[in-house]
Design a protein around this motif. Sequence first.
Motif, PDB file in Angstrom:
ATOM      1  N   MET A 183       0.844  -1.209   0.000  1.00 52.64           N
ATOM      2  CA  MET A 183       0.000   0.000   0.000  1.00 52.64           C
ATOM      3  C   MET A 183       0.868   1.244   0.000  1.00 52.64           C
ATOM      4  SD  MET A 183      -0.745   0.556   3.947  1.00 52.64           S
ATOM      5  CE  MET A 183       0.699   0.574   4.915  1.00 52.64           C
ATOM      6  N   SER A 184       1.636   1.396   1.048  1.00 51.88           N
ATOM      7  CA  SER A 184       2.439   2.620   1.103  1.00 51.88           C
ATOM      8  C   SER A 184       3.506   2.626   0.010  1.00 51.88           C
ATOM      9  CB  SER A 184       3.104   2.732   2.473  1.00 51.88           C
ATOM     10  OG  SER A 184       3.831   1.547   2.732  1.00 51.88           O
ATOM     11  N   GLU A 216       2.889   4.782  -2.852  1.00 45.64           N
ATOM     12  CA  GLU A 216       3.037   6.219  -2.774  1.00 45.64           C
ATOM     13  C   GLU A 216       4.310   6.705  -3.469  1.00 45.64           C
ATOM     14  OE1 GLU A 216       0.657   7.782  -1.669  1.00 45.64           O
ATOM     15  OE2 GLU A 216      -0.419   6.492  -0.275  1.00 45.64           O
ATOM     16  N   TRP A 217       5.226   5.819  -3.613  1.00 42.42           N
ATOM     17  CA  TRP A 217       6.482   6.210  -4.258  1.00 42.42           C
ATOM     18  C   TRP A 217       6.340   6.136  -5.768  1.00 42.42           C
ATOM     19  CZ3 TRP A 217      10.824   7.500  -1.230  1.00 42.42           C
ATOM     20  CH2 TRP A 217      10.682   7.265   0.144  1.00 42.42           C
ATOM     21  N   ARG A 218       6.844   7.142  -6.398  1.00 48.73           N
ATOM     22  CA  ARG A 218       6.838   7.100  -7.864  1.00 48.73           C
ATOM     23  C   ARG A 218       7.855   6.062  -8.316  1.00 48.73           C
ATOM     24  NH1 ARG A 218       6.975  12.867  -8.636  1.00 48.73           N
ATOM     25  NH2 ARG A 218       4.908  13.620  -9.140  1.00 48.73           N
ATOM     26  N   ALA A 245       8.732   0.497   7.691  1.00 45.94           N
ATOM     27  CA  ALA A 245       9.440   1.657   7.158  1.00 45.94           C
ATOM     28  C   ALA A 245      10.934   1.534   7.394  1.00 45.94           C
ATOM     29  CB  ALA A 245       8.926   2.928   7.820  1.00 45.94           C
ATOM     30  N   TYR A 259      11.155   6.658   6.285  1.00 43.92           N
ATOM     31  CA  TYR A 259      10.586   6.461   4.959  1.00 43.92           C
ATOM     32  C   TYR A 259       9.748   5.203   4.990  1.00 43.92           C
ATOM     33  CZ  TYR A 259      14.497   9.548   4.114  1.00 43.92           C
ATOM     34  OH  TYR A 259      15.382  10.589   4.195  1.00 43.92           O
ATOM     35  N   VAL A 260       8.545   5.408   4.606  1.00 40.38           N
ATOM     36  CA  VAL A 260       7.640   4.259   4.663  1.00 40.38           C
ATOM     37  C   VAL A 260       7.850   3.391   3.429  1.00 40.38           C
ATOM     38  CG1 VAL A 260       5.254   3.534   4.710  1.00 40.38           C
ATOM     39  CG2 VAL A 260       5.982   5.518   6.035  1.00 40.38           C
ATOM     40  N   LYS A 293      12.824  10.992  -3.668  1.00 38.47           N
ATOM     41  CA  LYS A 293      11.669  10.242  -3.192  1.00 38.47           C
ATOM     42  C   LYS A 293      10.971   9.478  -4.301  1.00 38.47           C
ATOM     43  CE  LYS A 293      10.981  13.026   0.819  1.00 38.47           C
ATOM     44  NZ  LYS A 293      11.544  14.342   0.502  1.00 38.47           N
ATOM     45  N   ASP A 327       5.728  16.784  -3.238  1.00 39.54           N
ATOM     46  CA  ASP A 327       5.344  15.379  -3.201  1.00 39.54           C
ATOM     47  C   ASP A 327       4.776  15.056  -1.830  1.00 39.54           C
ATOM     48  OD1 ASP A 327       6.049  14.712  -5.771  1.00 39.54           O
ATOM     49  OD2 ASP A 327       8.166  14.462  -5.221  1.00 39.54           O
ATOM     50  N   LEU A 328       3.984  14.062  -1.856  1.00 35.97           N
ATOM     51  CA  LEU A 328       3.404  13.579  -0.613  1.00 35.97           C
ATOM     52  C   LEU A 328       4.534  13.135   0.316  1.00 35.97           C
ATOM     53  CD1 LEU A 328       0.375  13.436  -0.343  1.00 35.97           C
ATOM     54  CD2 LEU A 328       0.543  10.959  -0.648  1.00 35.97           C
ATOM     55  N   ILE A 387       6.119  10.726   2.600  1.00 33.16           N
ATOM     56  CA  ILE A 387       5.969   9.307   2.878  1.00 33.16           C
ATOM     57  C   ILE A 387       6.818   9.022   4.094  1.00 33.16           C
ATOM     58  CG2 ILE A 387       6.250   6.984   1.974  1.00 33.16           C
ATOM     59  CD1 ILE A 387       6.210   8.435  -0.851  1.00 33.16           C
ATOM     60  N   GLY A 388       6.168   8.942   5.210  1.00 29.28           N
ATOM     61  CA  GLY A 388       6.918   8.733   6.431  1.00 29.28           C
ATOM     62  C   GLY A 388       7.062  10.032   7.195  1.00 29.28           C
ATOM     63  N   VAL A 389       8.269  10.271   7.604  1.00 33.01           N
ATOM     64  CA  VAL A 389       8.533  11.455   8.405  1.00 33.01           C
ATOM     65  C   VAL A 389       9.736  12.163   7.802  1.00 33.01           C
ATOM     66  CG1 VAL A 389       9.119  12.313  10.701  1.00 33.01           C
ATOM     67  CG2 VAL A 389       7.662  10.311  10.466  1.00 33.01           C
ATOM     68  N   GLN A 448      -1.334  11.357   6.124  1.00 35.98           N
ATOM     69  CA  GLN A 448      -2.296  10.329   5.740  1.00 35.98           C
ATOM     70  C   GLN A 448      -2.532   9.312   6.850  1.00 35.98           C
ATOM     71  OE1 GLN A 448      -0.542   9.147   1.984  1.00 35.98           O
ATOM     72  NE2 GLN A 448      -2.400   9.841   0.940  1.00 35.98           N
ATOM     73  N   ALA A 454      -2.840   6.289   6.710  1.00 35.89           N
ATOM     74  CA  ALA A 454      -2.063   5.061   6.582  1.00 35.89           C
ATOM     75  C   ALA A 454      -0.755   5.119   7.352  1.00 35.89           C
ATOM     76  CB  ALA A 454      -1.783   4.789   5.110  1.00 35.89           C
ATOM     77  N   PHE A 455      -0.218   6.301   7.508  1.00 36.70           N
ATOM     78  CA  PHE A 455       1.076   6.425   8.172  1.00 36.70           C
ATOM     79  C   PHE A 455       0.937   6.733   9.653  1.00 36.70           C
ATOM     80  CE2 PHE A 455       1.955   8.078   3.768  1.00 36.70           C
ATOM     81  CZ  PHE A 455       2.522   6.904   3.325  1.00 36.70           C
ATOM     82  N   ILE A 504       3.082   4.981  12.198  1.00 34.16           N
ATOM     83  CA  ILE A 504       4.517   5.335  12.205  1.00 34.16           C
ATOM     84  C   ILE A 504       4.716   6.692  12.845  1.00 34.16           C
ATOM     85  CG2 ILE A 504       6.458   5.960  10.712  1.00 34.16           C
ATOM     86  CD1 ILE A 504       5.400   3.797   8.784  1.00 34.16           C
TER      87      ILE A 504
END
Lengths: 979, 211
Positions: free
Chosen positions: A1-2, A5-7, A236, A249-250, A304, B36-37, B39-41, B65, B67-68, B71
Amino acid sequence: MSFLEWRRFNFFDINHNADSRKISQTIGSSKISTTSSGNGHLVICDDDGLVHLITRSFQVTTFRAYQLNVLISTQLQYSSFLITIGKDEPDTNAILKVWDLERRDRQSNPICVRSTKLPKSEKLTTLCAAENRLLMAVGFVDGCIVLYKGDLSRDRNSKPKMLKELDQEITGMGFKSVNKDQWYLFVSTASSVQQFNVSSKDSCPMTVLDAVGCDFKCSVLVNGPDSHFMIAKEDAIYCYTVDSRGPCYVVGGQKMILQWFRSYLIIVSKDKEKSSNTITVSTTTKNLDEIESVSITVLDIQNKFIVFTTTIREILSVLPEWGSLYVLTSRGNLSQLIEKDLQSKLTVLFKKNLYDVAVRMAKCQQFDSQALIDIFRQYGDHLYAKGDHSGAVEQYIKTIGKLEPSYVIKKFLDSQYIESLTTYLHALHKSGSANKDHTTLLFNCYSKLNSVDKLQEFIITKDENIDFDVDVAIKVCRQSSPENALALAEKHSRHSLYIKILLEDCHKYTAALDYIEKLSIEQSVQIIKQYINVFIENVPKDTVNFLKKLCTTCYTTANVDLLDHSAQPEDFIYLLLDDSECLVNFLDHFENFLNKWSTSLLNTYIEHCLIVWKNENNQERRITIEKKIINILQSVDNKICDHYQVLILAISFEFKAAIVYIFEHNKQYTKLIRYYLSLNDYTSAINCCRGYGNVEPKLWVSIFNTAMIDENFPPLMLEEILKEIERKNLLSAHFTITSLVKSKTINIGHVRAYLSSLFGAEKKTLEKEKETVDKYQKDTENIQQTIQKLKNCAVVFQGLRCSACNNQLELPSVHFMCQHSYHQHCFQAFSESDDDCPACTQNNKQIMDIIRTQGQMKDHNEVFHSQLERSTDSFSLISEYFGRCLFDNLTAAENQLAKSIFVSPELSAPKAIVPIVHTPPRLSPKLAVKTSINPFDEDDDDDDMEYDSNNPFKNDYKESKNPFKNDYDESKNPFANDP
Amino acid sequence: MSYAYLFKYIIIGDTGVGKSCLLLQFTDKRFQPVHDLTIGVEFGARLVSIDTKPIKLQIWDTAGQEAFRSITRSYYRGAAGALLVYDITRRDTFNHLTTWLEDARQHSNSNMVIMLIGNKSDLETKREVKKEEGEAFAREHGLVFMETSAKTSDNVEEAFINTAKEIYEKIQEGVFDINNEANGIKIGPQHSTGNSSIPGGNNRSSGNGCC
């Protein structure tokens, strides 16, 4: 899922079987126990105690490191040391060996520079060494860490430090230096992350960073200034800095290996779907099901996005070396991941229209600016095509400086895009690469958009670094709003333009003057000269006042350098020529500096004073002006004031006072009188004569002459004039009278006094002269009588005493006709010659000399002529020459005399009373001569002598009446008679 | 880079309210329209000066989000200050504040200074949440309130610095135990009294757990 989010991109090419199976062949049946890479080698160790070194061209060098097996190894990145831990014998402590791969022994095996037995027998899990080659740590299953300090290539007996704070298996370690000698050891266990400060000698304080841990191989230390210690958890990747947690980073999936390559994080993980139900902590045991679904993901942390992902079976390790990434499977297959070059990466991005990403990436990789510009342009083009004009402009703005602005401008020329165009142009100006046309265009845009505020903002509040052609800007602004143009001009010190706008567009003349006043003298002079006509035309008074102030500085300033630039009043007078009053007013202001004025300025001033004076009806004011002018003439020194010029002016304006002053000042009294007379101001003329007649007597003559001609001359004054002329004897009476006669106006009555006095004087003179004549006549008669006597009567020498010694005269004695007698011896003693009387010689000689010189003179005809030419009174000169016996033939006369003398002694001798006449014959003629020359000598000698026949004197007298002819005749005669 | 204190901040709030932009504006003084979104922290730091003392701010910018959430929650723990951000142009972000606040209060130190921030104040035309509402919410929950614009950098600096001031004041008052790093406060290297990490703190943090 997460993960989604990464391209995702594909920036790597994979090359399976990069080594042509050399590694698997080398290893054969043995099992790879540990791998490492660095310093140009891949290091693969097997469980047979062998170490395989693989070069870039996949040349394999194998040497035996341990008898039994190699447990772990690490190769230092930037030095040739390889550290291995292995066992030579089972059931003993493992041995740590340090190899120097550059030094080889005879069998070309690397030399082992250090071999140390580990202090613990427990199973070790991790090994790490610091790049500075001074720190090394070994982690054990029981959570103990053995820390070696000091040069790791030397076997020192110093005891390693045991760190026993942890009670869990060590899963990862990394040395990190903060400063040069501040070293930290990051340690991860399965449930915690901590750091040890290993810089200090004694203790190694521990800091717990987090209460999460990671698996074996799932931690990596990122090198670099902004480095982190990263651990991979299932949910992550967590990062840690030296003192705290960092970002996270997730990335989902159960991680197996974490590796760092350039700026990429490489994650080897089990696929989520397949491994979701089989979460195991152990990494060493490899379940076949899991192995098959292992994927490798390359993550670009900075940008990212995932740059590569693929599935490879049985990944054992990921080794970065030689600029690319090698993936080794447990079977010994080596795959190479080759990063695509930037251009092809960008192409990928462009295809997806991810220009912003492209830019970010290009920037990260220090792409050259030209290429970046190109990206921006493409991005801009893309946005433009999509219709996002403002977005496109934003991109185009980034191309400023490299991309030809016309490329962009052309696109936005359509009027609907004018706002975008404006934005672009504004940015263009901000960057300083705008040219004149751009400025014009921008200003036109502003005016078309009716955004006066923006324009003003641009003009006024813009920061200093915006560079544009101010002149053009002002020009454009003028067309739309003069106010803006003004502001612009003022801001940029375009004073001339400012004034121009103010005058031509706003017609604010006084404001313009005020503005100019604020400028420096130099500038204001320049500008005022430029626009003075306009000013004078519109605000004459203010202008004059301004000029007054401006020009004063040129007199008051002490700075000589400034003088060249300062305003001289003469620079402006031409403007005021039409308005004399104004001009006079203007120049009046500088009266205090008269001595600094130039001649021409002064002249102009006087001229215009005169004009004003002439036009002035008020008598009082006229007088004031008069006084002023005279005052100027008096006060200013001659060098500055050209009196002749002023005179001309004064004459043309009939300004009496100045004319009189100048004449008087320059002592031109004649002219002054003439001037008075021309004005028929006879009284003043006379007064002038009275005043200066003593200095210049001719004044009287000139006034007299005028009086004779001028019919209006008051006859009453004539008397004085005539009196003065008479007194000073300036004119002959004859001339005076002749003039008087000619005059038509003068009556006898007016000149009666003069005439009477004149005649009286004449009469007196006449009488005096008559007396003189009478006297001379008598004298002449006397002389003639004497001559007669000498000629015809005897001379009796009655002298009793010697004229020389004054004693009684005794014989023999000598007697002279002049009645001097001497003893003969006295005579001989005194006399220089026998013929002359010593007493009279002196006198006679003088007279003879005079005659002689006069005679000589007559030969100098040239002298005479020249004198005649030069002489003013020729008559008197000629008469003088006559007086010098010019026409007498002196020599002839002398000769004649001599003749007569020769005759006479013989005659006189017998006549002498003296009994014995010893007189030499030559003696007597001298006497005769003497008498003739000295007619006044009262010689009563009555001696009769035979002079008649040859009497030269007689003839001489007659001849005087007709000198020329008779003289020569007579002169011949004596010679004829000469015996 | 010596500092007297180090404060740890966390930025929380719904996705897209401009948390990352606030951080970027504060640390780098720039604004990135397309972000960009998270993702994480993400992580940022800057040195500021409060009461003439240099203070280092370490800021965690969390993903908004849902979802995170698990974390990001783990980051609440070590923070001395929190910026709770909503978007004034999106009412739902304001509505979610209560949830966020509960979350923060539950997982963080009770003394944590929370500042309520209404971001995107430059988009006045699209405003959905009145300033008064924000003020009221802040009053009600004992928060400091401020409207900011990461785009124009309006109030951004103030938001971070005011929070820092508040924390500093609390330190002066003795509310914070500065020796306990779990509070999100650390004494600078030169101010440090040489205390090593306290085992008790370690235990406590372990006990709290991360999830």
